[in-house]
Scaffold this motif. Structure first.
Motif, PDB file in Angstrom:
ATOM      1  N   ALA A 178     -38.615  22.783  55.533  1.00  0.00           N
ATOM      2  CA  ALA A 178     -39.840  23.211  55.197  1.00  0.00           C
ATOM      3  C   ALA A 178     -40.886  22.496  56.367  1.00  0.00           C
ATOM      4  CB  ALA A 178     -40.113  22.876  53.699  1.00  0.00           C
ATOM      5  N   GLN A 179     -40.744  21.377  56.521  1.00  0.00           N
ATOM      6  CA  GLN A 179     -41.677  20.785  57.587  1.00  0.00           C
ATOM      7  C   GLN A 179     -41.455  21.400  58.870  1.00  0.00           C
ATOM      8  OE1 GLN A 179     -44.086  18.342  56.921  1.00  0.00           O
ATOM      9  NE2 GLN A 179     -44.514  18.369  58.974  1.00  0.00           N
ATOM     10  N   ALA A 180     -40.382  21.730  59.308  1.00  0.00           N
ATOM     11  CA  ALA A 180     -40.420  22.211  60.754  1.00  0.00           C
ATOM     12  C   ALA A 180     -40.896  23.812  60.579  1.00  0.00           C
ATOM     13  CB  ALA A 180     -38.896  22.167  60.794  1.00  0.00           C
ATOM     14  N   MET A 181     -40.813  24.220  59.402  1.00  0.00           N
ATOM     15  CA  MET A 181     -41.262  25.629  59.403  1.00  0.00           C
ATOM     16  C   MET A 181     -42.822  25.735  59.342  1.00  0.00           C
ATOM     17  SD  MET A 181     -38.946  28.086  58.972  1.00  0.00           S
ATOM     18  CE  MET A 181     -39.438  29.510  58.160  1.00  0.00           C
ATOM     19  N   ARG A 182     -43.513  24.609  58.890  1.00  0.00           N
ATOM     20  CA  ARG A 182     -44.806  24.782  58.978  1.00  0.00           C
ATOM     21  C   ARG A 182     -45.373  24.248  60.370  1.00  0.00           C
ATOM     22  NH1 ARG A 182     -44.020  22.272  53.750  1.00  0.00           N
ATOM     23  NH2 ARG A 182     -43.791  20.286  54.489  1.00  0.00           N
ATOM     24  N   GLU A 227     -46.331  18.887  71.214  1.00  0.00           N
ATOM     25  CA  GLU A 227     -45.993  17.973  70.053  1.00  0.00           C
ATOM     26  C   GLU A 227     -45.286  18.664  69.158  1.00  0.00           C
ATOM     27  OE1 GLU A 227     -49.488  16.101  68.949  1.00  0.00           O
ATOM     28  OE2 GLU A 227     -49.472  14.561  70.702  1.00  0.00           O
ATOM     29  N   ARG A 228     -45.739  20.055  68.741  1.00  0.00           N
ATOM     30  CA  ARG A 228     -45.145  20.647  67.690  1.00  0.00           C
ATOM     31  C   ARG A 228     -43.801  21.178  68.163  1.00  0.00           C
ATOM     32  NH1 ARG A 228     -48.660  21.481  63.458  1.00  0.00           N
ATOM     33  NH2 ARG A 228     -51.017  20.951  63.965  1.00  0.00           N
ATOM     34  N   ALA A 229     -43.635  21.695  69.369  1.00  0.00           N
ATOM     35  CA  ALA A 229     -42.336  22.046  69.557  1.00  0.00           C
ATOM     36  C   ALA A 229     -41.313  21.016  69.714  1.00  0.00           C
ATOM     37  CB  ALA A 229     -42.452  22.573  71.284  1.00  0.00           C
ATOM     38  N   GLY A 230     -41.684  19.717  70.035  1.00  0.00           N
ATOM     39  CA  GLY A 230     -40.773  18.484  69.626  1.00  0.00           C
ATOM     40  C   GLY A 230     -40.454  18.190  68.360  1.00  0.00           C
ATOM     41  N   ALA A 231     -41.418  18.406  67.464  1.00  0.00           N
ATOM     42  CA  ALA A 231     -41.182  18.220  66.113  1.00  0.00           C
ATOM     43  C   ALA A 231     -40.337  19.595  65.561  1.00  0.00           C
ATOM     44  CB  ALA A 231     -42.480  18.115  65.350  1.00  0.00           C
ATOM     45  N   VAL A 232     -39.950  20.533  66.183  1.00  0.00           N
ATOM     46  CA  VAL A 232     -39.455  21.554  65.546  1.00  0.00           C
ATOM     47  C   VAL A 232     -37.993  21.536  66.254  1.00  0.00           C
ATOM     48  CG1 VAL A 232     -39.051  24.226  65.658  1.00  0.00           C
ATOM     49  CG2 VAL A 232     -41.160  23.216  65.162  1.00  0.00           C
ATOM     50  N   GLY A 233     -37.888  20.815  67.447  1.00  0.00           N
ATOM     51  CA  GLY A 233     -36.486  20.718  68.012  1.00  0.00           C
ATOM     52  C   GLY A 233     -36.481  21.732  68.990  1.00  0.00           C
ATOM     53  N   ALA A 234     -37.339  22.505  69.583  1.00  0.00           N
ATOM     54  CA  ALA A 234     -37.513  23.538  70.358  1.00  0.00           C
ATOM     55  C   ALA A 234     -37.590  23.331  71.817  1.00  0.00           C
ATOM     56  CB  ALA A 234     -38.481  24.730  69.881  1.00  0.00           C
ATOM     57  N   THR A 272     -49.241  35.858  80.646  1.00  0.00           N
ATOM     58  CA  THR A 272     -49.035  34.387  80.304  1.00  0.00           C
ATOM     59  C   THR A 272     -47.976  34.672  79.114  1.00  0.00           C
ATOM     60  OG1 THR A 272     -51.354  33.623  80.803  1.00  0.00           O
ATOM     61  CG2 THR A 272     -50.112  32.336  79.099  1.00  0.00           C
ATOM     62  N   VAL A 273     -46.814  33.759  79.208  1.00  0.00           N
ATOM     63  CA  VAL A 273     -45.860  33.649  78.290  1.00  0.00           C
ATOM     64  C   VAL A 273     -45.568  32.058  77.855  1.00  0.00           C
ATOM     65  CG1 VAL A 273     -43.550  34.213  78.004  1.00  0.00           C
ATOM     66  CG2 VAL A 273     -44.574  35.513  79.778  1.00  0.00           C
ATOM     67  N   VAL A 274     -45.790  32.050  76.462  1.00  0.00           N
ATOM     68  CA  VAL A 274     -45.343  30.857  75.787  1.00  0.00           C
ATOM     69  C   VAL A 274     -43.877  31.095  75.208  1.00  0.00           C
ATOM     70  CG1 VAL A 274     -45.879  29.164  74.222  1.00  0.00           C
ATOM     71  CG2 VAL A 274     -47.663  30.235  75.466  1.00  0.00           C
ATOM     72  N   GLN A 275     -42.910  30.422  75.529  1.00  0.00           N
ATOM     73  CA  GLN A 275     -41.561  30.776  75.145  1.00  0.00           C
ATOM     74  C   GLN A 275     -40.990  29.557  74.411  1.00  0.00           C
ATOM     75  OE1 GLN A 275     -38.164  33.011  77.111  1.00  0.00           O
ATOM     76  NE2 GLN A 275     -37.614  31.169  77.371  1.00  0.00           N
ATOM     77  N   LEU A 276     -40.223  29.797  73.399  1.00  0.00           N
ATOM     78  CA  LEU A 276     -39.586  28.788  72.244  1.00  0.00           C
ATOM     79  C   LEU A 276     -38.062  29.279  72.211  1.00  0.00           C
ATOM     80  CD1 LEU A 276     -42.108  28.306  69.442  1.00  0.00           C
ATOM     81  CD2 LEU A 276     -41.646  26.706  71.549  1.00  0.00           C
ATOM     82  N   VAL A 277     -37.468  28.300  72.379  1.00  0.00           N
ATOM     83  CA  VAL A 277     -35.766  28.603  72.175  1.00  0.00           C
ATOM     84  C   VAL A 277     -35.409  27.296  71.222  1.00  0.00           C
ATOM     85  CG1 VAL A 277     -33.607  28.788  73.329  1.00  0.00           C
ATOM     86  CG2 VAL A 277     -35.494  29.565  74.643  1.00  0.00           C
ATOM     87  N   PHE A 278     -34.667  27.761  70.146  1.00  0.00           N
ATOM     88  CA  PHE A 278     -34.215  26.849  69.119  1.00  0.00           C
ATOM     89  C   PHE A 278     -32.825  27.745  68.546  1.00  0.00           C
ATOM     90  CE2 PHE A 278     -37.932  29.004  67.638  1.00  0.00           C
ATOM     91  CZ  PHE A 278     -37.576  29.363  66.463  1.00  0.00           C
ATOM     92  N   GLY A 279     -32.169  26.848  67.672  1.00  0.00           N
ATOM     93  CA  GLY A 279     -31.075  27.277  66.910  1.00  0.00           C
ATOM     94  C   GLY A 279     -30.110  26.556  67.012  1.00  0.00           C
TER      95      GLY A 279
END
Length: 590
Positions: free
Chosen positions: A506-510, A565-572, A583-590
């Protein structure tokens, strides 16, 4: 001569015998029965019996000969014609056919009216109960059915049944001894000795009784005779040890010496039987058995007295069986070892059934009592476990309530923190803009809209399922699409079906929600873009999420700190590329 009617049996008990001992022949009249050991002091040898009888007429029906006991090996002739051979008369200390009654059919042509002669030749081994009992000749039906089959049933079939009974009782007692273990004790005391001695007694007796049906033992007579005597003594000593434990004498230091006495009974029997057989002097074993019977008698009397003083069902059963067995043992010693009677069988083999039944009843009673106690212990343990389960359930319910309260508290704190960091920050910015008097109404309106959108997203985050990125993007689109349209920004939606991501709680989703809101808000505030594209897809088990705009771009080396900071908190893994028009902002996680 014995006279016989052609239609009736006749008992032959008179005749002559030629005995050969140490190479010397002795011829004398004989009156059956003939006990070899009593007549010749246990020395081995041969004997030929000539038993004449007269028939009034030649028989019209088949005839037969019934010999209750003869041996050790023998041959039977009638009127000089060989009828049957049992064993090899030229080899001593081999088979023993004196153990079971014998029936010999007579061919009709051998019998004649007038004088007839039955000739029986035996080979006698030392201390082996050799000799010849009285013999009956007569029509096959009454001789075989009434005499032979009855005697065979008592001596041979009865021995088989007694052996099977002893093996069953011994097997039950041994199984209980192996399985009934006292967890609080150590060493041999972990098992109940009464089961062990009951098993050993029955196994010794099974071997001893089985000898009655083994005409050809696997060992020569010397070792086999010692083994049989040892089994007899082992049965007596084990039965006494059973009584020893039953009386509770094992717990009394003053009576522990009795165990050595019982060991001495077995050792003395082995020694006496070895001397008797090796020296061919049976009186050594006869004398020792008299001493053994005396020891057993004293022990049985002591046990009977102890039973009278402290009676219970188990002791009374064993005391009665022991007294009966002792009486039969005395009778057997007198009749078998001392008297001239031959053809008699031992009574102890039958009285031992009483003792075996007593052992079985006691073993089963002990097992039943142990089972009842075990069931009581199991019931008490189950009640204690149930009580502990109720206590644990109550404690768990209390902990669960505390956990729910803590979760609600944490959720309130999270909402307050999000409102403070997000909505509160934007409202503070709006207040500063108003106070400065330099902000345009458009800038002030944008700040207030960001505050309102972030408030709505904070409310939406309460209901987001953990790991469901698709639902998060759908909620984000629902909240921000009207604002994008109002700002003149076209939204392109390229989101595939996404699998849940286990690492996003839940915290990571926020954090992910606010990261995306931050990226989209930057597009609305600074990029001057015409198109905003949201892409999301699964690639090799990972989620790839991109926010793409066609604005003026910015220096990609200066990534906003909030995004990092938020990407680090999500682990992405966060990747940003920017140039004018893309302009591209990309996130990879899973």
């Amino acid at each position: 001569m014995a006279a016989a009617a052609a239609e009736g049996p006749a008992e032959l008990h008179s005749g002559t015998v030629v005995a050969t001992v140490d190479g010397v022949e002795h011829t004398s009249p004989v009156e059956l029965s003939y006990h070899w050991d009593r007549q010749h002091g246990g020395r081995p040898g041969f004997a030929s019996f000539d038993l004449p009888f007269t028939l009034e007429a030649e028989p019209k029906t088949p005839w037969g000969i019934f010999i209750p006991r003869a041996g050790n090996v023998l041959e039977v002739r009638l009127n000089d014609a060989l009828l049957q051979v049992y064993g090899d008369l030229g080899r001593g200390n081999g088979p023993d056919y004196a153990k079971a009654p014998i029936y010999v059919p007579i061919p009709g042509h051998l019998l004649k009216a007038g004088d007839n002669r039955l000739q029986i030749r035996i080979r006698a081994d030392s201390a082996r109960r050799a000799g010849l009992s009285r013999v009956t000749v007569g029509p096959a039906t009454p001789v075989r059915t009434d005499l032979f089959e009855s005697a065979y049933g008592w001596r041979f079939t009865g021995s088989v049944l007694l052996t099977a009974f002893s093996l069953i009782v011994g097997g039950i007692a041994l199984a209980l001894w192996l399985t009934q273990v006292d967890a609080d004790a150590v060493g041999w005391q972990r098992r109940d000795g009464i089961y062990f001695w009951a098993a050993l007694a029955e196994f010794c007796w099974a071997i001893r009784v089985a000898d009655a049906v083994i005409a050809e033992p696997p060992l020569s007579w010397g070792p086999w005779g010692v083994l049989m005597a040892a089994c007899y003594a082992g049965w007596a000593a084990s039965a006494m040890m059973f009584c020893y434990h039953l009386a509770g004498w094992g717990n009394n230091p003053r009576t522990r010496w009795l165990r050595w006495l019982m060991a001495g009974v077995v050792a003395g029997t082995i020694g006496a039987s070895s001397v008797a057989l090796s020296r061919e002097e049976p009186y050594w074993l006869t004398g020792w058995l008299a001493l053994e019977i005396g020891v057993v008698a004293l022990f049985v009397c002591a046990f009977a007295i102890a039973t009278v003083r402290r009676p219970n069902v188990e002791r009374l059963l064993v005391a009665a069986a022991a007294l009966v067995t002792l009486g039969f043992g005395v009778r057997d010693w007198l009749v078998i070892r001392l008297s001239d009677a031959y053809g008699e069988t031992t009574w102890v083999r039958y009285s031992s059934v009483f003792f075996g039944i007593a052992l079985l009843l006691i073993v089963l009673r002990r097992f039943h009592a142990a089972s009842v106690e075990a069931r009581g212990s199991v019931a008490a343990l189950a009640a204690r476990v149930a009580q502990r389960e109720r206590e644990l359930a109550s404690t768990f319910a209390a902990l669960e309530q505390v956990a729910r309260d803590q979760a609600r508290t944490h959720e309130r704190e999270r909402v307050l923190r999000d409102m403070h960091d997000g909505v509160g920050s934007h409202i503070s910015s709006a207040i500063r803009q108003l106070q400065s008097g330099q902000a345009s109404s458009e800038e002030l309106l944008r700040t207030l809209r960001d505050s309102l959108d972030q408030l709505k997203l904070s409310i939406d985050s309460i209901h987001l399922p953990p790991g469901d990125v698709g639902a998060l993007l759908a909620a984000l689109r629902y909240r921000l699409e009207p604002r994008l349209a109002a700002a003149g920004v076209e939204l392109e939606w390229a989101v595939d079906e996404l699998a849940p991501v286990k690492q996003l709680d839940a915290q990571a989703m926020r954090q992910l929600q606010f990261l995306l809101f931050e990226a989209i808000s930057n597009v609305l505030q600074h990029a001057q873009a015409k198109t905003l594209r949201i892409e999301a897809e699964m690639v090799a088990g990972t989620v790839q999420l991109r926010v793409i705009d066609d604005g003026r771009g910015f220096d990609a080396s200066q990534v906003p700190r909030a995004l990092t900071e938020r990407a680090g908190a999500v682990g992405a893994r966060l990747a940003v590329e920017s140039r004018p028009g893309r302009t591209v902002v990309q996130l990879v996680f899973g």
